[in-house]
Write a protein that holds these residues in place. Sequence first.
Motif, PDB file in Angstrom:
ATOM      1  N   LEU A   1      40.989  53.511  25.779  1.00  0.00           N
ATOM      2  CA  LEU A   1      42.083  53.681  26.747  1.00  0.00           C
ATOM      3  C   LEU A   1      42.495  55.148  26.851  1.00  0.00           C
ATOM      4  CD1 LEU A   1      44.262  50.555  25.876  1.00  0.00           C
ATOM      5  CD2 LEU A   1      42.804  50.880  27.875  1.00  0.00           C
ATOM      6  N   ASP A   2      42.459  55.865  25.723  1.00  0.00           N
ATOM      7  CA  ASP A   2      42.777  57.303  25.768  1.00  0.00           C
ATOM      8  C   ASP A   2      41.759  58.067  26.603  1.00  0.00           C
ATOM      9  OD1 ASP A   2      44.952  56.784  24.174  1.00  0.00           O
ATOM     10  OD2 ASP A   2      43.939  57.340  22.289  1.00  0.00           O
ATOM     11  N   LYS A   3      40.510  57.584  26.595  1.00  0.00           N
ATOM     12  CA  LYS A   3      39.469  58.203  27.418  1.00  0.00           C
ATOM     13  C   LYS A   3      39.485  57.696  28.856  1.00  0.00           C
ATOM     14  CE  LYS A   3      36.254  58.747  23.526  1.00  0.00           C
ATOM     15  NZ  LYS A   3      34.915  58.362  22.994  1.00  0.00           N
ATOM     16  N   LYS A   4      40.433  56.793  29.184  1.00  0.00           N
ATOM     17  CA  LYS A   4      40.586  56.195  30.518  1.00  0.00           C
ATOM     18  C   LYS A   4      39.398  55.305  30.886  1.00  0.00           C
ATOM     19  CE  LYS A   4      43.587  59.825  32.339  1.00  0.00           C
ATOM     20  NZ  LYS A   4      43.856  60.759  33.455  1.00  0.00           N
TER      21      LYS A   4
ATOM     22  N   GLN B   1      37.631  49.718  31.823  1.00  0.00           N
ATOM     23  CA  GLN B   1      36.759  48.542  31.951  1.00  0.00           C
ATOM     24  C   GLN B   1      36.119  48.173  30.615  1.00  0.00           C
ATOM     25  OE1 GLN B   1      34.141  49.489  35.324  1.00  0.00           O
ATOM     26  NE2 GLN B   1      35.140  47.841  36.448  1.00  0.00           N
ATOM     27  N   THR B   2      35.589  49.180  29.895  1.00  0.00           N
ATOM     28  CA  THR B   2      35.008  48.904  28.581  1.00  0.00           C
ATOM     29  C   THR B   2      36.073  48.414  27.611  1.00  0.00           C
ATOM     30  OG1 THR B   2      33.382  50.672  28.974  1.00  0.00           O
ATOM     31  CG2 THR B   2      33.621  49.873  26.717  1.00  0.00           C
ATOM     32  N   ALA B   3      37.272  48.962  27.716  1.00  0.00           N
ATOM     33  CA  ALA B   3      38.369  48.517  26.844  1.00  0.00           C
ATOM     34  C   ALA B   3      38.690  47.049  27.075  1.00  0.00           C
ATOM     35  CB  ALA B   3      39.601  49.380  27.086  1.00  0.00           C
ATOM     36  N   CYS B   4      38.697  46.609  28.337  1.00  0.00           N
ATOM     37  CA  CYS B   4      38.978  45.206  28.636  1.00  0.00           C
ATOM     38  C   CYS B   4      37.892  44.291  28.073  1.00  0.00           C
ATOM     39  CB  CYS B   4      39.107  45.004  30.152  1.00  0.00           C
ATOM     40  SG  CYS B   4      40.618  45.705  30.843  1.00  0.00           S
ATOM     41  N   ILE B   5      36.631  44.728  28.179  1.00  0.00           N
ATOM     42  CA  ILE B   5      35.527  43.936  27.617  1.00  0.00           C
ATOM     43  C   ILE B   5      35.672  43.831  26.096  1.00  0.00           C
ATOM     44  CG2 ILE B   5      33.028  43.879  27.282  1.00  0.00           C
ATOM     45  CD1 ILE B   5      32.747  45.227  30.016  1.00  0.00           C
ATOM     46  N   ARG B   6      36.042  44.930  25.443  1.00  0.00           N
ATOM     47  CA  ARG B   6      36.239  44.901  23.989  1.00  0.00           C
ATOM     48  C   ARG B   6      37.417  44.000  23.611  1.00  0.00           C
ATOM     49  NH1 ARG B   6      32.032  46.135  24.491  1.00  0.00           N
ATOM     50  NH2 ARG B   6      30.921  48.073  24.024  1.00  0.00           N
ATOM     51  N   MET B   7      38.445  43.969  24.459  1.00  0.00           N
ATOM     52  CA  MET B   7      39.591  43.092  24.168  1.00  0.00           C
ATOM     53  C   MET B   7      39.191  41.622  24.272  1.00  0.00           C
ATOM     54  SD  MET B   7      43.059  44.845  25.684  1.00  0.00           S
ATOM     55  CE  MET B   7      42.466  45.841  27.038  1.00  0.00           C
ATOM     56  N   ILE B   8      38.322  41.290  25.240  1.00  0.00           N
ATOM     57  CA  ILE B   8      37.824  39.917  25.350  1.00  0.00           C
ATOM     58  C   ILE B   8      37.021  39.556  24.102  1.00  0.00           C
ATOM     59  CG2 ILE B   8      36.282  38.393  26.646  1.00  0.00           C
ATOM     60  CD1 ILE B   8      37.041  39.935  29.169  1.00  0.00           C
ATOM     61  N   GLU B   9      36.153  40.472  23.661  1.00  0.00           N
ATOM     62  CA  GLU B   9      35.345  40.221  22.459  1.00  0.00           C
ATOM     63  C   GLU B   9      36.228  40.065  21.220  1.00  0.00           C
ATOM     64  OE1 GLU B   9      32.749  43.556  22.381  1.00  0.00           O
ATOM     65  OE2 GLU B   9      31.418  42.803  23.960  1.00  0.00           O
TER      66      GLU B   9
ATOM     67  N   GLU C   1      44.529  31.788  27.154  1.00  0.00           N
ATOM     68  CA  GLU C   1      43.797  31.548  28.401  1.00  0.00           C
ATOM     69  C   GLU C   1      44.245  32.523  29.483  1.00  0.00           C
ATOM     70  OE1 GLU C   1      42.647  27.752  31.238  1.00  0.00           O
ATOM     71  OE2 GLU C   1      44.695  27.921  30.494  1.00  0.00           O
ATOM     72  N   ILE C   2      45.562  32.715  29.633  1.00  0.00           N
ATOM     73  CA  ILE C   2      46.083  33.660  30.626  1.00  0.00           C
ATOM     74  C   ILE C   2      45.618  35.075  30.314  1.00  0.00           C
ATOM     75  CG2 ILE C   2      48.193  34.693  31.533  1.00  0.00           C
ATOM     76  CD1 ILE C   2      49.542  31.976  31.158  1.00  0.00           C
ATOM     77  N   MET C   3      45.667  35.459  29.028  1.00  0.00           N
ATOM     78  CA  MET C   3      45.248  36.801  28.624  1.00  0.00           C
ATOM     79  C   MET C   3      43.772  37.043  28.956  1.00  0.00           C
ATOM     80  SD  MET C   3      45.944  39.704  27.179  1.00  0.00           S
ATOM     81  CE  MET C   3      47.542  39.324  26.466  1.00  0.00           C
ATOM     82  N   PHE C   4      42.889  36.083  28.615  1.00  0.00           N
ATOM     83  CA  PHE C   4      41.462  36.246  28.872  1.00  0.00           C
ATOM     84  C   PHE C   4      41.177  36.346  30.372  1.00  0.00           C
ATOM     85  CE2 PHE C   4      40.692  34.250  24.568  1.00  0.00           C
ATOM     86  CZ  PHE C   4      40.113  35.377  24.031  1.00  0.00           C
ATOM     87  N   LYS C   5      41.835  35.530  31.179  1.00  0.00           N
ATOM     88  CA  LYS C   5      41.587  35.563  32.626  1.00  0.00           C
ATOM     89  C   LYS C   5      42.011  36.894  33.227  1.00  0.00           C
ATOM     90  CE  LYS C   5      41.624  30.617  33.648  1.00  0.00           C
ATOM     91  NZ  LYS C   5      42.267  29.526  34.417  1.00  0.00           N
ATOM     92  N   LYS C   6      43.134  37.435  32.788  1.00  0.00           N
ATOM     93  CA  LYS C   6      43.563  38.754  33.286  1.00  0.00           C
ATOM     94  C   LYS C   6      42.575  39.842  32.883  1.00  0.00           C
ATOM     95  CE  LYS C   6      48.538  37.877  33.559  1.00  0.00           C
ATOM     96  NZ  LYS C   6      49.882  38.273  33.069  1.00  0.00           N
ATOM     97  N   LEU C   7      42.092  39.767  31.639  1.00  0.00           N
ATOM     98  CA  LEU C   7      41.127  40.767  31.181  1.00  0.00           C
ATOM     99  C   LEU C   7      39.812  40.653  31.937  1.00  0.00           C
ATOM    100  CD1 LEU C   7      41.760  40.589  27.326  1.00  0.00           C
ATOM    101  CD2 LEU C   7      42.310  42.497  28.847  1.00  0.00           C
ATOM    102  N   GLU C   8      39.352  39.421  32.214  1.00  0.00           N
ATOM    103  CA  GLU C   8      38.125  39.241  32.997  1.00  0.00           C
ATOM    104  C   GLU C   8      38.289  39.808  34.398  1.00  0.00           C
ATOM    105  OE1 GLU C   8      36.916  35.189  33.028  1.00  0.00           O
ATOM    106  OE2 GLU C   8      35.611  35.421  31.293  1.00  0.00           O
TER     107      GLU C   8
ATOM    108  N   GLN D   1      47.445  48.733  33.854  1.00  0.00           N
ATOM    109  CA  GLN D   1      47.337  47.303  33.621  1.00  0.00           C
ATOM    110  C   GLN D   1      46.623  47.020  32.292  1.00  0.00           C
ATOM    111  OE1 GLN D   1      45.349  45.808  37.065  1.00  0.00           O
ATOM    112  NE2 GLN D   1      47.188  45.743  38.317  1.00  0.00           N
ATOM    113  N   ALA D   2      45.547  47.775  32.016  1.00  0.00           N
ATOM    114  CA  ALA D   2      44.812  47.588  30.766  1.00  0.00           C
ATOM    115  C   ALA D   2      45.677  47.925  29.554  1.00  0.00           C
ATOM    116  CB  ALA D   2      43.543  48.439  30.772  1.00  0.00           C
ATOM    117  N   LYS D   3      46.483  48.992  29.652  1.00  0.00           N
ATOM    118  CA  LYS D   3      47.358  49.365  28.539  1.00  0.00           C
ATOM    119  C   LYS D   3      48.407  48.288  28.274  1.00  0.00           C
ATOM    120  CE  LYS D   3      46.913  54.406  28.896  1.00  0.00           C
ATOM    121  NZ  LYS D   3      47.619  55.673  29.195  1.00  0.00           N
ATOM    122  N   ASN D   4      48.978  47.742  29.345  1.00  0.00           N
ATOM    123  CA  ASN D   4      49.980  46.682  29.181  1.00  0.00           C
ATOM    124  C   ASN D   4      49.352  45.437  28.552  1.00  0.00           C
ATOM    125  OD1 ASN D   4      52.015  48.268  30.288  1.00  0.00           O
ATOM    126  ND2 ASN D   4      51.623  47.548  32.374  1.00  0.00           N
TER     127      ASN D   4
END
Length: 596
Positions: free
Chosen positions: A501-504, A507-515, A553-560, A577-580
């Motif tokens: 996220l610091d590197k902006k 998209q990769t951050a969201c994928i890592r959050m899903i994992e 479920e809500i968290m995963f759908k938003k990240l996807e 949005q990703a930071k929040n």
Amino acid sequence: MRFLLLLFFPLLTQALQFKYFVDKNEVGLNETFVLTLQFKSNKSIPQQIEVPDIIQLKDFYFLDEFSSQQSSVQIINGKMSRTKTLLKNYRLQPKAIGVFKIPALKVKADDKDLQTQAISITVVKDNSSSSGQAPGSIPNFPFNIPDPFNFPDSIFKGFGNLPDIFSDKSKGDVKLKLELSANSIFKSERLKADWFILSSSSSIHFELLNLPKLKGFWKEKLDIKNPNIGSEIIGNTLYRKQLIDSAWLFPIRSGDLEIDSYSIRQSSFFNSGKVLSFPVRKITVQDLPSEGLDKTFTGAVGDFSIQYLMKKNTGTVNEPLSLKIIFSGSGHPRFIDLPSLSFPPSITVYPPVKKSQFSDRGIGVKEFELIIIPKKAGQVIIPSFSLSTFNPKTNRYISHKSPEFVISVQKGESNNNLGESFLDTPENNKIKTSLFNDTALETFYWPSFINYKNLIKFFLFLFCFTALFLLAIFSRKFLLNREKSLKEKVNNKFVVIQKLLDKKDWQTACIRMIELGTYVLSSSNMQDLLSGWRQALNSLTPNLKEKYYLEFEIMFKKLEALSFSPQSQSSDLALNQAKNLFIKQKNLINKFLHHL
């Protein structure tokens, strides 16, 4: 040197080549031809291509669109080069006889602007055009098009002779629609909700932004096997109807409840970045009526039937027997329970074992299995009892009466009171074991209630108890180390996501959050990493599923939705949005780990 430059000049200038052509310049009135855009490169073909809407060509019917890719390898003077080609093809058919032009078009491939040249098409009369035409049919209607409802946005737009109902007056128009099976229901009654997107053009795309929270409802999401369910005419415009979500909803409290909105972002050739929201719908939820309510009502709301099953009506003392009570019908099984039931004192009844399932058709099944242990020989009678369900269609309670069960109990071998086997009886004294020296043991005084057989039982019991005690100690130590190790791993992954996220790199951050979320859910029941977050959620224990299923479920759908959103959207907005979501996920995971 000049020779080498001339030899390799075509390869050096082949970053991107663009051609624009048709397969034939002279066609019959009822014939088709193909307009092709060719992109050729020795590096990479364009990933994003914007073409003016071919459907809007006034002199031609638009029939179909298809693409293909090719790759070739050349070796010149020992040097190998690879060429990639992308072909975008549009099948067209003329509307009238004459000479017509396909105008020059401006095409954008990634960040490059390309210009085509106008192409002349000569349309001649074809005598076979009228041979198979039915009387009263529309003149010059394309004879080889597919079923129009398979391509509603690409067929009707170009037909000037068709009724006004098929014309597209709203370029890129999108409408959102929520369909409910009812607007007023009882508490715990099922409600079907379908969310649709209606679009008037195939070039429209969308991404989900916000999901409804559905406060006050229990949600059972349905699998969507065929999202494209047809078309719908609104006003004078034909829309493609696409199902994006479907669920059974069950209100868990009465009053006026709201089905809050989905939000989507629309993107098309005509409109990009427009945010749309589904309308908020209010549902009136009524309390169950008090008239007819009694203590036998167990919470079953729906059109339910009840079965009472006992496979065996004979047994022996201390032999377990099974009595099953099965609810099945149009409702959710989670609201159903058993009241306190009275049984004769000659039997012992253990707490029921519960099993439940709910299907996509809205049918719920819940099974209670009661284990009955007869304590005395003779005839045991389980008197008839009643259980009530509430049918919202008839607005009344229904009593379901069980049959009377008569059990014939025989005296078994194990029909002894606890401790009888330890008494010093002549029969017990005859039981010897070769593991002991009888002569030596007889020189000692042994209490009358102890014999060789019971002594062996005592040592076996002591051994098992010691083994279980040691196992409990090691298990506790293992779980503590595992919990510490899991928290350390989760914290390390938090650090990695924060750096992304610091590197902006949102998209990769969201994928890592899903994992990470999938990893934490899988670790809750000591499984290996499962194939996806849905499987991980479904593998949770019932108490964890009840507390955390909806939030995850809500968290995963938003990240996807965010991780697969187009790069063209605002990077600052997506990053925020990703930071929040990252802050919310940290709180949710820490709360989840604390609950384990």
